[in-house]
Design a protein around this motif. Structure first.
Motif, PDB file in Angstrom:
ATOM      1  N   PHE A 121       0.813  -1.217   0.000  1.00 35.10           N
ATOM      2  CA  PHE A 121       0.000   0.000   0.000  1.00 35.10           C
ATOM      3  C   PHE A 121       0.853   1.277   0.000  1.00 35.10           C
ATOM      4  N   ALA A 122       2.160   1.117   0.135  1.00 35.39           N
ATOM      5  CA  ALA A 122       3.038   2.276   0.361  1.00 35.39           C
ATOM      6  C   ALA A 122       3.050   3.255  -0.811  1.00 35.39           C
ATOM      7  N   ALA A 123       2.933   2.746  -2.035  1.00 33.00           N
ATOM      8  CA  ALA A 123       2.988   3.624  -3.204  1.00 33.00           C
ATOM      9  C   ALA A 123       1.748   4.515  -3.311  1.00 33.00           C
ATOM     10  N   LYS A 124       0.668   4.108  -2.645  1.00 38.43           N
ATOM     11  CA  LYS A 124      -0.584   4.860  -2.730  1.00 38.43           C
ATOM     12  C   LYS A 124      -0.926   5.606  -1.441  1.00 38.43           C
ATOM     13  N   ASP A 125      -0.096   5.459  -0.433  1.00 40.09           N
ATOM     14  CA  ASP A 125      -0.362   6.090   0.857  1.00 40.09           C
ATOM     15  C   ASP A 125       0.934   6.733   1.356  1.00 40.09           C
ATOM     16  N   GLU A 126       1.005   8.038   1.273  1.00 32.29           N
ATOM     17  CA  GLU A 126       2.222   8.761   1.627  1.00 32.29           C
ATOM     18  C   GLU A 126       2.598   8.552   3.092  1.00 32.29           C
ATOM     19  N   LYS A 127       1.596   8.461   3.956  1.00 29.28           N
ATOM     20  CA  LYS A 127       1.877   8.255   5.377  1.00 29.28           C
ATOM     21  C   LYS A 127       2.547   6.904   5.605  1.00 29.28           C
ATOM     22  N   LEU A 128       2.027   5.876   4.966  1.00 26.69           N
ATOM     23  CA  LEU A 128       2.635   4.552   5.095  1.00 26.69           C
ATOM     24  C   LEU A 128       4.036   4.531   4.503  1.00 26.69           C
ATOM     25  N   LYS A 129       4.176   5.177   3.378  1.00 29.98           N
ATOM     26  CA  LYS A 129       5.487   5.268   2.722  1.00 29.98           C
ATOM     27  C   LYS A 129       6.517   5.883   3.664  1.00 29.98           C
ATOM     28  N   ASN A 130       6.166   6.980   4.297  1.00 30.57           N
ATOM     29  CA  ASN A 130       7.071   7.646   5.226  1.00 30.57           C
ATOM     30  C   ASN A 130       7.345   6.793   6.462  1.00 30.57           C
ATOM     31  N   LEU A 131       6.314   6.090   6.908  1.00 27.37           N
ATOM     32  CA  LEU A 131       6.478   5.212   8.068  1.00 27.37           C
ATOM     33  C   LEU A 131       7.540   4.153   7.786  1.00 27.37           C
ATOM     34  N   ILE A 132       7.438   3.500   6.626  1.00 25.68           N
ATOM     35  CA  ILE A 132       8.390   2.451   6.274  1.00 25.68           C
ATOM     36  C   ILE A 132       9.773   3.039   6.035  1.00 25.68           C
ATOM     37  N   ALA A 133       9.833   4.214   5.404  1.00 25.44           N
ATOM     38  CA  ALA A 133      11.125   4.887   5.226  1.00 25.44           C
ATOM     39  C   ALA A 133      11.762   5.160   6.584  1.00 25.44           C
ATOM     40  N   GLY A 134      10.934   5.505   7.553  1.00 23.61           N
ATOM     41  CA  GLY A 134      11.435   5.744   8.906  1.00 23.61           C
ATOM     42  C   GLY A 134      12.011   4.492   9.543  1.00 23.61           C
ATOM     43  N   VAL A 135      11.411   3.334   9.262  1.00 26.42           N
ATOM     44  CA  VAL A 135      11.946   2.068   9.770  1.00 26.42           C
ATOM     45  C   VAL A 135      13.321   1.815   9.158  1.00 26.42           C
ATOM     46  N   ILE A 136      13.445   2.037   7.846  1.00 30.10           N
ATOM     47  CA  ILE A 136      14.731   1.849   7.163  1.00 30.10           C
ATOM     48  C   ILE A 136      15.793   2.763   7.758  1.00 30.10           C
ATOM     49  N   ASN A 137      15.440   4.021   7.970  1.00 33.23           N
ATOM     50  CA  ASN A 137      16.399   4.971   8.548  1.00 33.23           C
ATOM     51  C   ASN A 137      16.837   4.549   9.947  1.00 33.23           C
ATOM     52  N   ARG A 138      15.884   4.115  10.746  1.00 39.41           N
ATOM     53  CA  ARG A 138      16.213   3.699  12.116  1.00 39.41           C
ATOM     54  C   ARG A 138      17.084   2.436  12.096  1.00 39.41           C
ATOM     55  N   GLN A 139      16.770   1.491  11.219  1.00 36.64           N
ATOM     56  CA  GLN A 139      17.563   0.264  11.135  1.00 36.64           C
ATOM     57  C   GLN A 139      18.996   0.553  10.701  1.00 36.64           C
ATOM     58  N   THR A 140      19.160   1.510   9.811  1.00 37.50           N
ATOM     59  CA  THR A 140      20.512   1.906   9.396  1.00 37.50           C
ATOM     60  C   THR A 140      21.318   2.382  10.597  1.00 37.50           C
ATOM     61  N   GLN A 141      20.713   3.208  11.446  1.00 41.41           N
ATOM     62  CA  GLN A 141      21.388   3.685  12.658  1.00 41.41           C
ATOM     63  C   GLN A 141      21.802   2.518  13.545  1.00 41.41           C
ATOM     64  N   TYR A 142      20.906   1.557  13.698  1.00 44.16           N
ATOM     65  CA  TYR A 142      21.174   0.441  14.598  1.00 44.16           C
ATOM     66  C   TYR A 142      22.284  -0.466  14.072  1.00 44.16           C
ATOM     67  N   VAL A 143      22.274  -0.745  12.770  1.00 43.47           N
ATOM     68  CA  VAL A 143      23.319  -1.594  12.199  1.00 43.47           C
ATOM     69  C   VAL A 143      24.687  -0.940  12.374  1.00 43.47           C
ATOM     70  N   LEU A 144      24.740   0.371  12.192  1.00 47.72           N
ATOM     71  CA  LEU A 144      25.999   1.086  12.370  1.00 47.72           C
ATOM     72  C   LEU A 144      26.408   1.149  13.841  1.00 47.72           C
ATOM     73  N   LYS A 145      25.440   1.146  14.729  1.00 43.39           N
ATOM     74  CA  LYS A 145      25.745   1.161  16.178  1.00 43.39           C
ATOM     75  C   LYS A 145      26.381  -0.156  16.601  1.00 43.39           C
ATOM     76  N   ASP A 146      25.777  -1.273  16.195  1.00 43.54           N
ATOM     77  CA  ASP A 146      26.321  -2.592  16.528  1.00 43.54           C
ATOM     78  C   ASP A 146      25.694  -3.640  15.610  1.00 43.54           C
ATOM     79  N   PRO A 147      26.415  -4.079  14.574  1.00 48.00           N
ATOM     80  CA  PRO A 147      25.848  -5.046  13.622  1.00 48.00           C
ATOM     81  C   PRO A 147      25.660  -6.440  14.208  1.00 48.00           C
ATOM     82  N   TYR A 148      26.205  -6.670  15.408  1.00 52.03           N
ATOM     83  CA  TYR A 148      26.039  -7.974  16.047  1.00 52.03           C
ATOM     84  C   TYR A 148      24.841  -8.001  17.006  1.00 52.03           C
ATOM     85  N   ALA A 149      24.206  -6.872  17.215  1.00 53.32           N
ATOM     86  CA  ALA A 149      23.044  -6.813  18.102  1.00 53.32           C
ATOM     87  C   ALA A 149      21.771  -7.113  17.327  1.00 53.32           C
TER      88      ALA A 149
END
Length: 478
Positions: A121-149
């Motif tokens: 549904f992300a391509a048709k719902d900007e709010k959902l799209k941003n929500l998922i983009a936010g998950v990707i951004n947060r996961q990037t931070q976490y992997v860089l913090k500790d990729p073994y966690a």
């Protein structure tokens, strides 16, 4: 709340067996629940709402005649949005923190899987799209913090219950169990976000660093030098929560496969070459390579990713297949490269059963089909058959406890309409009259379940119902 804690429900009992869903207590659930209670979080208290998801729920309930399935879809499909996400803009970028449910921490795996069903549904719902983009951004931070966690807190200074684990714990890390899938799931999410929306905004220089970090971890975990930078031990009564041999685990022969200290269940591996997760690496390396080549024009790193994926794939075919006396060639669950292997399957994804769901293998592949027959039989030590259901569990919760997630994956990987319908009916009948899916339930008593708030399985069940409605709605009829 500890993941092992058993959460029990005292509501009325309803049941349905996979073997013949039309004969075991037929109609009991609908008779007991003539007026389905409102159990979904009230609108004013929901963490996040998508108008498109709400329209999807209304369409399903309008057109599916089984009112209990409509009730369950309304409860389960939006559960991640309703109860587990915290969305904000951070430095002008989407930022999304996702808890699992009853545990206030964000698993890289769970958070990816929890928002996955909303991708369509992300391509048709900007709010959902941003929500998922936010998950990707947060996961990037976490992997860089500790990729073994494997799991992190929203508060980067917080120290939790596992801070005394014998490993390199940092503030902000909930748990530091190294699992291959924790690094593959964010790639799966990012790749499909890109394919579905065309947006490349989340894939900045930090994201590239996270991909390169993942590549380094996987190379290190091939143990070609005979050394491993990761160790883990925990002072615990549960053997599956710690690693032997000073935290390094049992030795492996460096044959090209990648070690995983823990499984997606967060249980320790016996033999560190976990085959389902190595399959996941093959898929993830191809996806990451395509993104780097097309989005970042980084052909050099793309070739490195592809080379690792190719090496792992070849090693799976050489060392991950075992001749079973009853089923023929099957994929082992774990191997060590010395010739030792473990034949079983676990409910958590990636599993051997779920490989087609992850696009890791063709569902009609002969060895996969042999493996599927094995894992869905009592020859798999963690396949349980009881009065109310049959399905795969695992060591994490214990014997005789079936995971709805595994029943969902059975349906997702089936070409048999009868089997798919039976799985849906079994899931419908084993929610313990709570209106939600759970982590697991006892094979003889659906009221005896663990984790009353487990958003991954709720959303996953919603995905199964929606996909079935779109492809073959007749299977939603009891």
């Amino acid at each position: 709340m500890k993941r092992r804690k058993f959460l029990q429900n005292t509501a009325l009992f309803s049941t349905l067996a996979l073997i013949d869903p039309t004969e075991v207590f037929a109609g009991s659930s609908s008779n007991l629940l003539k007026d389905f209670p409102i159990v979904r979080v009230p609108k004013a208290k929901r963490n996040f709402e998508s108008s498109l998801v709400e329209k999807t729920i209304m369409e399903f309930q309008k057109n599916v005649k089984d009112k209990e399935l409509g009730w369950l879809f309304n409860n389960c499909f939006p559960n991640t949005l309703d109860t587990t996400v915290t969305y904000a803009l951070k430095d002008g970028k989407p930022d999304t923190y996702v808890i699992t449910g009853d545990i206030d921490a964000m698993w890289l795996r769970d958070s990816s899987a929890q928002v996955w069903p909303y991708m369509a549904f992300a391509a048709k719902d900007e709010k959902l799209k941003n929500l998922i983009a936010g998950v990707i951004n947060r996961q990037t931070q976490y992997v860089l913090k500790d990729p073994y966690a494997n799991a992190f807190y929203n508060d980067p200074t917080k120290k939790g219950e596992w801070t005394t684990d014998h490993t390199d714990m940092q503030p902000g890390v909930h748990e530091r169990k190294y699992e291959i899938d924790s690094l593959c799931y964010p790639i799966r999410l990012a790749y499909n976000y890109w394919k579905n929306t065309g947006d490349t905004t989340p894939f900045d220089d930090n994201w590239v660093k996270a991909i390169k970090t993942t590549l380094k971890v996987f190379r290190d975990q091939q143990e070609k030098t005979g050394k491993n930078p990761y160790t883990f031990q925990r002072t615990t009564q549960f053997g599956t929560d710690t690693r032997p041999l000073k935290g390094y685990g049992y030795p492996v022969n460096p044959v090209g496969l990648v070690c995983s200290a823990f499984r997606p269940s967060d249980d320790a591996t016996v033999f560190s070459f976990l085959i389902p997760s190595n399959f996941f690496i093959v898929v993830s390396m191809k996806q990451a390579a395509e993104m780097l080549r097309n989005i970042k024009k980084d052909d050099a790193t793309a070739r490195e990713l592809e080379a690792l994926g190719k090496e792992v794939s070849e090693a799976i075919n050489k060392y991950g297949i075992v001749k079973h006396p009853k089923y023929g060639d099957v994929y082992a669950f774990e191997v060590d490269g010395f010739g030792n292997h473990l034949l079983m399957d676990d409910a958590n994804v990636p599993s051997l059963l779920a490989l087609p769901y992850l696009n890791a293998i063709d569902v009609n592949d002969k060895i996969y089909q042999n493996t599927r027959k094995f894992v869905l039989s009592t020859d798999n030590p963690f396949f349980f058959k009881g009065k109310v259901a049959e399905g795969i569990g695992g060591p994490h919760v214990g014997m005789d406890m079936i995971w709805p997630m595994a029943i969902i994956m059975r349906a997702n990987t089936s070409n048999d309409d009868k089997e798919i319908r039976a799985c849906i009916q079994m899931l419908k009948s084993t929610h313990g009259d709570t209106g939600f899916m759970h982590e697991s339930f006892h094979k003889d008593d659906a009221k005896n379940f663990t984790r009353s708030w487990f958003a991954w399985t709720n959303t996953l069940f919603g995905e199964l119902l929606w996909n079935t409605y779109q492809k073959n709605p007749a299977l939603l009829v009891s």
